[in-house]
Design a protein around this motif. Structure first.
Motif, PDB file in Angstrom:
ATOM      1  N   VAL A 482       0.935  -1.270  -0.045  1.00 20.88           N
ATOM      2  CA  VAL A 482      -0.154   0.072   0.056  1.00 20.88           C
ATOM      3  C   VAL A 482       0.887   1.231  -0.101  1.00 20.88           C
ATOM      4  N   ARG A 483       0.636   2.179  -0.870  1.00 18.44           N
ATOM      5  CA  ARG A 483       1.243   3.476  -1.006  1.00 18.44           C
ATOM      6  C   ARG A 483       0.282   4.456  -0.765  1.00 18.44           C
ATOM      7  N   ASP A 484       0.588   5.541  -0.015  1.00 14.10           N
ATOM      8  CA  ASP A 484      -0.001   6.807  -0.077  1.00 14.10           C
ATOM      9  C   ASP A 484      -0.231   7.806  -1.111  1.00 14.10           C
ATOM     10  N   ALA A 485      -0.811   8.809  -0.970  1.00 13.91           N
ATOM     11  CA  ALA A 485      -0.844   9.793  -2.290  1.00 13.91           C
ATOM     12  C   ALA A 485       0.476  10.169  -2.713  1.00 13.91           C
ATOM     13  N   ASP A 486       1.403  10.263  -1.577  1.00 12.83           N
ATOM     14  CA  ASP A 486       2.788  10.802  -1.794  1.00 12.83           C
ATOM     15  C   ASP A 486       3.592   9.662  -2.731  1.00 12.83           C
ATOM     16  N   GLY A 487       3.183   8.517  -2.817  1.00 12.04           N
ATOM     17  CA  GLY A 487       3.920   7.588  -3.367  1.00 12.04           C
ATOM     18  C   GLY A 487       4.645   6.685  -2.357  1.00 12.04           C
ATOM     19  N   GLN A 488       4.698   7.084  -1.158  1.00  9.32           N
ATOM     20  CA  GLN A 488       5.320   6.416  -0.031  1.00  9.32           C
ATOM     21  C   GLN A 488       4.846   5.312   0.395  1.00  9.32           C
ATOM     22  N   PRO A 489       5.466   4.333   0.864  1.00  9.29           N
ATOM     23  CA  PRO A 489       4.829   3.139   1.544  1.00  9.29           C
ATOM     24  C   PRO A 489       4.013   3.477   2.867  1.00  9.29           C
ATOM     25  N   ALA A 490       2.728   3.040   2.915  1.00 11.20           N
ATOM     26  CA  ALA A 490       1.874   3.441   3.899  1.00 11.20           C
ATOM     27  C   ALA A 490       2.304   2.764   4.996  1.00 11.20           C
ATOM     28  N   VAL A 491       1.917   3.448   6.444  1.00  8.85           N
ATOM     29  CA  VAL A 491       2.011   2.698   7.708  1.00  8.85           C
ATOM     30  C   VAL A 491       0.856   2.034   8.211  1.00  8.85           C
ATOM     31  N   LEU A 492       0.750   0.650   8.062  1.00  8.64           N
ATOM     32  CA  LEU A 492      -0.349  -0.121   8.344  1.00  8.64           C
ATOM     33  C   LEU A 492      -0.765  -0.233   9.813  1.00  8.64           C
ATOM     34  N   GLU A 493      -2.070  -0.133  10.022  1.00 12.15           N
ATOM     35  CA  GLU A 493      -2.334  -0.301  11.576  1.00 12.15           C
ATOM     36  C   GLU A 493      -3.277  -1.556  11.769  1.00 12.15           C
ATOM     37  N   GLY A 570       8.110  -1.349   7.504  1.00 13.40           N
ATOM     38  CA  GLY A 570       8.290  -0.088   6.899  1.00 13.40           C
ATOM     39  C   GLY A 570       7.825   0.050   5.446  1.00 13.40           C
ATOM     40  N   THR A 571       7.597  -1.191   5.039  1.00  9.77           N
ATOM     41  CA  THR A 571       7.526  -1.245   3.322  1.00  9.77           C
ATOM     42  C   THR A 571       5.832  -1.006   2.949  1.00  9.77           C
ATOM     43  N   GLY A 572       5.116  -1.072   3.805  1.00  6.35           N
ATOM     44  CA  GLY A 572       3.788  -0.760   3.570  1.00  6.35           C
ATOM     45  C   GLY A 572       3.406  -2.187   3.150  1.00  6.35           C
ATOM     46  N   GLU A 573       3.739  -3.346   3.421  1.00  8.90           N
ATOM     47  CA  GLU A 573       3.437  -4.627   2.843  1.00  8.90           C
ATOM     48  C   GLU A 573       2.887  -5.471   3.732  1.00  8.90           C
ATOM     49  N   VAL A 574       1.979  -6.227   3.454  1.00  3.86           N
ATOM     50  CA  VAL A 574       1.124  -7.181   4.077  1.00  3.86           C
ATOM     51  C   VAL A 574       1.165  -8.588   3.317  1.00  3.86           C
ATOM     52  N   SER A 575       1.251  -9.595   3.913  1.00  2.00           N
ATOM     53  CA  SER A 575       1.574 -11.018   3.474  1.00  2.00           C
ATOM     54  C   SER A 575       0.416 -12.007   3.917  1.00  2.00           C
ATOM     55  N   PHE A 576       0.089 -13.026   2.852  1.00  3.19           N
ATOM     56  CA  PHE A 576      -1.167 -13.993   3.499  1.00  3.19           C
ATOM     57  C   PHE A 576      -0.623 -15.115   3.080  1.00  3.19           C
ATOM     58  N   PRO A 577      -0.552 -16.331   4.146  1.00  6.10           N
ATOM     59  CA  PRO A 577      -0.146 -17.657   3.649  1.00  6.10           C
ATOM     60  C   PRO A 577      -1.374 -18.363   3.073  1.00  6.10           C
ATOM     61  N   TYR A 578      -1.283 -18.767   1.822  1.00  8.81           N
ATOM     62  CA  TYR A 578      -2.376 -19.579   1.149  1.00  8.81           C
ATOM     63  C   TYR A 578      -1.804 -20.628   0.156  1.00  8.81           C
ATOM     64  N   GLU A 579      -3.023 -21.496  -0.305  1.00  6.95           N
ATOM     65  CA  GLU A 579      -2.648 -22.372  -1.116  1.00  6.95           C
ATOM     66  C   GLU A 579      -3.932 -22.533  -1.929  1.00  6.95           C
ATOM     67  N   PHE A 580      -3.913 -22.743  -3.380  1.00  2.47           N
ATOM     68  CA  PHE A 580      -5.120 -22.565  -4.190  1.00  2.47           C
ATOM     69  C   PHE A 580      -5.431 -24.168  -4.402  1.00  2.47           C
ATOM     70  N   ILE A 581      -6.625 -24.435  -4.274  1.00  6.13           N
ATOM     71  CA  ILE A 581      -6.870 -26.145  -4.491  1.00  6.13           C
ATOM     72  C   ILE A 581      -7.763 -26.310  -5.669  1.00  6.13           C
ATOM     73  N   ARG A 582      -8.191 -25.273  -6.027  1.00  8.02           N
ATOM     74  CA  ARG A 582      -8.904 -25.384  -7.556  1.00  8.02           C
ATOM     75  C   ARG A 582      -8.297 -24.401  -8.615  1.00  8.02           C
ATOM     76  N   PRO A 583      -8.274 -25.035  -9.726  1.00 13.07           N
ATOM     77  CA  PRO A 583      -7.952 -24.087 -10.836  1.00 13.07           C
ATOM     78  C   PRO A 583      -9.152 -23.079 -11.342  1.00 13.07           C
ATOM     79  N   GLY A 584      -8.558 -22.036 -12.001  1.00 12.01           N
ATOM     80  CA  GLY A 584      -9.547 -21.019 -12.691  1.00 12.01           C
ATOM     81  C   GLY A 584      -9.115 -19.829 -12.118  1.00 12.01           C
ATOM     82  N   VAL A 585     -10.330 -18.763 -12.042  1.00 11.56           N
ATOM     83  CA  VAL A 585     -10.184 -17.277 -11.915  1.00 11.56           C
ATOM     84  C   VAL A 585     -10.601 -17.083 -10.193  1.00 11.56           C
ATOM     85  N   HIS A 586      -9.813 -16.598  -9.443  1.00 13.63           N
ATOM     86  CA  HIS A 586     -10.266 -16.162  -8.026  1.00 13.63           C
ATOM     87  C   HIS A 586     -10.233 -14.769  -7.939  1.00 13.63           C
ATOM     88  N   ARG A 587     -11.287 -14.304  -7.165  1.00 22.19           N
ATOM     89  CA  ARG A 587     -11.316 -12.833  -6.797  1.00 22.19           C
ATOM     90  C   ARG A 587     -10.750 -12.645  -5.414  1.00 22.19           C
TER      91      ARG A 587
END
Length: 609
Positions: A482-493, A570-587
């Motif tokens: 996530v980056r803010d309006a200035d293009g800087q990494p956002a601080v996540l809460e 401080g990079t504005g990043e968030v990560s989620f562990p996952y494993e897709f168990i079916r082929p196709g498009v996921h939202r």
């Protein structure tokens, strides 16, 4: 997905599950600590199922003769059909060709040949479940744990542990029932390193009963010992059906066994006591016929009794073990507050229902997704009016049909995702203020953009790292920035006690999952298990009560614990562990809080075969 495989056949007592007609409608009483299940047209979405059909496997059957030790005796190896094996040829050479021993030898070889043939044909479609993930600290180590629950009970669960940081000498896993604890659990199973993989360990655990379980993973190394408990639902959601290509040969073999048994009994009465060369008398021939008829009647009676017993076992499994989600009544009405959604949990036997506990500070989390384009999504938290009724004021969602996924956690640690559909009318202006919406409710009416980034408004943007297709069945980390309006990494809460929330829905509706940076389990269920193991909560619940006996920590206290081990760099990043168990498009909908606002990114991921 086509996978070559090798297999070692082993049958454990109690591991077979009776089959029955899947079209029957049944009702049953509640099972143990699980809520009362009922027949419904709504099918369980989480955990979702996938069917994998391996073809052309290279199968091997390893048969160990009985003895005092497991390694005693020479194993017999059977290769794929069409190949000659010296072990099979040697076994044929040892078959006696005369007398009653001939029958035993023929039956033995027929049984061994049938087993080799069945294993060589390939595996039956493997129906697996959405794994439960944990990623975070395990004492002084950092690890990712994946638990794939069985689809039948009793059944084997698959445990995999990837050590992400730290040196580990041994990994072990222990299944724990919510009301039994470690005193009622077997010794931990030691996980074995996976060949060709670095710092990856695998184990299998038997789940003998249904209900809420926890899998305790223990890491041991030079830095000491680390433990983490991952809550898992243990429920029977499917029936193992005997494939026809195996059922018909087994039926033929059974008829052959019956014919041989009848023939042997007649021969025993007719000729077993006669000197060699003497012809049986008329009386002996009639006695042999009578013996054959008696044995036939006995076998038919035994088969009928076995069939009756099997049907009873199948009915017990169908009525008392097979999980069915609890039905709900979902409506949206207009009143002075605007569009109001009301959800009622149907409780035919409230006295058998355990109380609900708050997860992330809320008793219920509801995800609404507009069908069929998934162009709108809302994450809501209805307020409880009474034991079974929940209500919330809807945000100004576009009108249309919506799929609803309501997530609740029981005091036993058992979690449910209840599904339904509802028609949402056009938004109307409230005449008495904002109504009773939860301040942490969030919604979005947006589809993924062509460049793979989401405009969060006000110049803010969310992007997905490593954009592109992903592989089926591969554990991955879904990373977003996530980056803010200035293009800087956002601080996540913290948002509801976590650094972020991820909702995954396949376009065909067969998969829905709610994931956090720490994994896909219920935080409240994990807290319940930890409190019971430390003696801070009783191993019992008051069925039928409205309020739980256990008092969980507040959301602020829980958030402090989770945020302490979150990787905030401080990079504005968030990560989620996952494993897709079916082929196709996921939202994918990614929700974070930054600068006091909840921001939702929308992405599509294509999962390849």
């Amino acid at each position: 997905m086509n996978l070559p495989m090798r297999a070692i056949a082993r049958v454990e007592p109690g591991s077979l599950t009776p089959a029955f007609s899947q079209g029957e409608r049944v009702s049953r009483p509640a099972h143990g600590d699980m809520p009362e299940p009922h027949s419904s047209e709504l099918l369980p979405i989480a955990p979702a199922n996938v069917w994998l059909s391996p073809s052309k496997p290279a199968a091997t059957v390893l048969l160990l003769p009985p003895g005092e030790g497991r390694d005693e005796g020479r194993p017999l190896h059977f290769s794929r059909p069409g190949s000659r094996s010296p072990h099979v040829a040697h076994a044929l050479d040892n078959v006696p060709l005369h007398g009653p021993a001939l029958y035993r030898g023929v039956l033995r070889l027929l049984g061994l040949a049938l087993m080799a043939w069945a294993m060589g044909l390939g595996a039956v479609a493997d129906e697996t479940h959405q794994p439960v993930f944990y990623e975070g600290k395990v004492g002084p180590y950092l690890a990712r744990v994946s638990v794939r629950p069985p689809g039948v009970i009793p059944g084997l669960s698959e445990i995999s542990v990837r050590v992400l940081a730290g040196e580990v000498n041994q990994v072990s896993a222990l299944p724990i029932k919510w009301n039994m604890g470690k005193k009622g659990a077997p010794p931990p199973d030691v996980a074995v390193p996976v060949r060709g993989e670095e710092n990856l360990y695998s184990a299998q655990l038997w789940f003998m009963e249904g209900g809420a379980h926890g899998v305790e993973v223990i890491l041991e190394g030079p830095a000491g010992e680390g433990r983490v408990l991952v809550p898992v639902n243990s429920v029977a959601t499917r029936v193992l059906v005997l494939p026809r290509y195996l059922g018909w040969p087994l039926a033929v073999m059974g008829l052959m066994l019956v014919a041989l048994l009848v023939s042997i009994s007649g021969a025993a009465v007719r000729e077993s006591v006669l000197p060699p060369g003497d012809a049986p008398s008329r009386g002996r021939r009639w006695a042999a016929r009578a013996a054959s008829a008696g044995v036939t009647a006995l076998v038919v009676g035994l088969l009928w009794g076995g069939w009756t017993w099997w049907q009873a076992e199948a009915g017990e499994y169908r009525n008392n073990r097979l999980y069915r989600p609890r039905p709900t009544e979902l409506t949206v009405v207009n009143d002075v507050r605007g569009n109001v959604m009301r959800l009622i949990l149907e409780e035919p036997n409230p006295r058998r229902m355990p109380p609900l506990v708050p997860d992330h500070g809320r008793l219920m989390h509801v995800f609404l997704m507009r069908e069929p384009d998934l162009a709108a999504m809302a994450h809501l938290h209805p307020q409880r009016l009474d034991r079974a009724t929940f209500e919330t004021v809807l945000p100004p969602l576009p009108p249309g049909a919506y799929s609803a996924y309501a997530q609740i956690t029981h005091e036993t640690g058992f979690t449910e995702t209840l599904t339904n559909r509802v028609e949402v009318p056009a938004p109307v202006a409230a005449s008495v203020g904002p109504g009773a919406a939860d301040p942490d409710d969030a919604w979005v009416a947006q589809v993924p953009s062509a460049d793979g980034a989401t405009d969060l408004g006000g110049g803010w943007r969310m992007t997905r790292a490593e954009a592109g297709a992903v592989s089926l069945g591969q554990p991955i980390s879904l990373r977003f920035q996530v980056r803010d309006a200035d293009g800087q990494p956002a601080v996540l809460e913290p948002y509801l006690g976590m650094l972020g929330h991820l909702a995954v829905r396949s376009l065909d509706g067969s998969v829905f999952t709610h994931v956090h940076p720490s994994g896909s389990f219920s935080m409240a269920a994990q807290q319940l298990f930890e409190m019971r193991e430390s003696g801070k909560a009783p191993r019992r619940v008051e069925y039928g009560a409205e309020d739980p006996t256990c008092q969980l920590p507040g959301v602020e206290e829980s958030a402090a614990g989770w945020m302490a081990q979150a990787r905030i760099d401080g990079t504005g990043e968030v990560s989620f562990p996952y494993e897709f168990i079916r082929p196709g498009v996921h939202r994918l909908w990614v929700q974070v809080r930054s600068a006091g606002r909840i921001r939702t990114g929308v992405f599509d991921v294509r999962v390849g075969e």
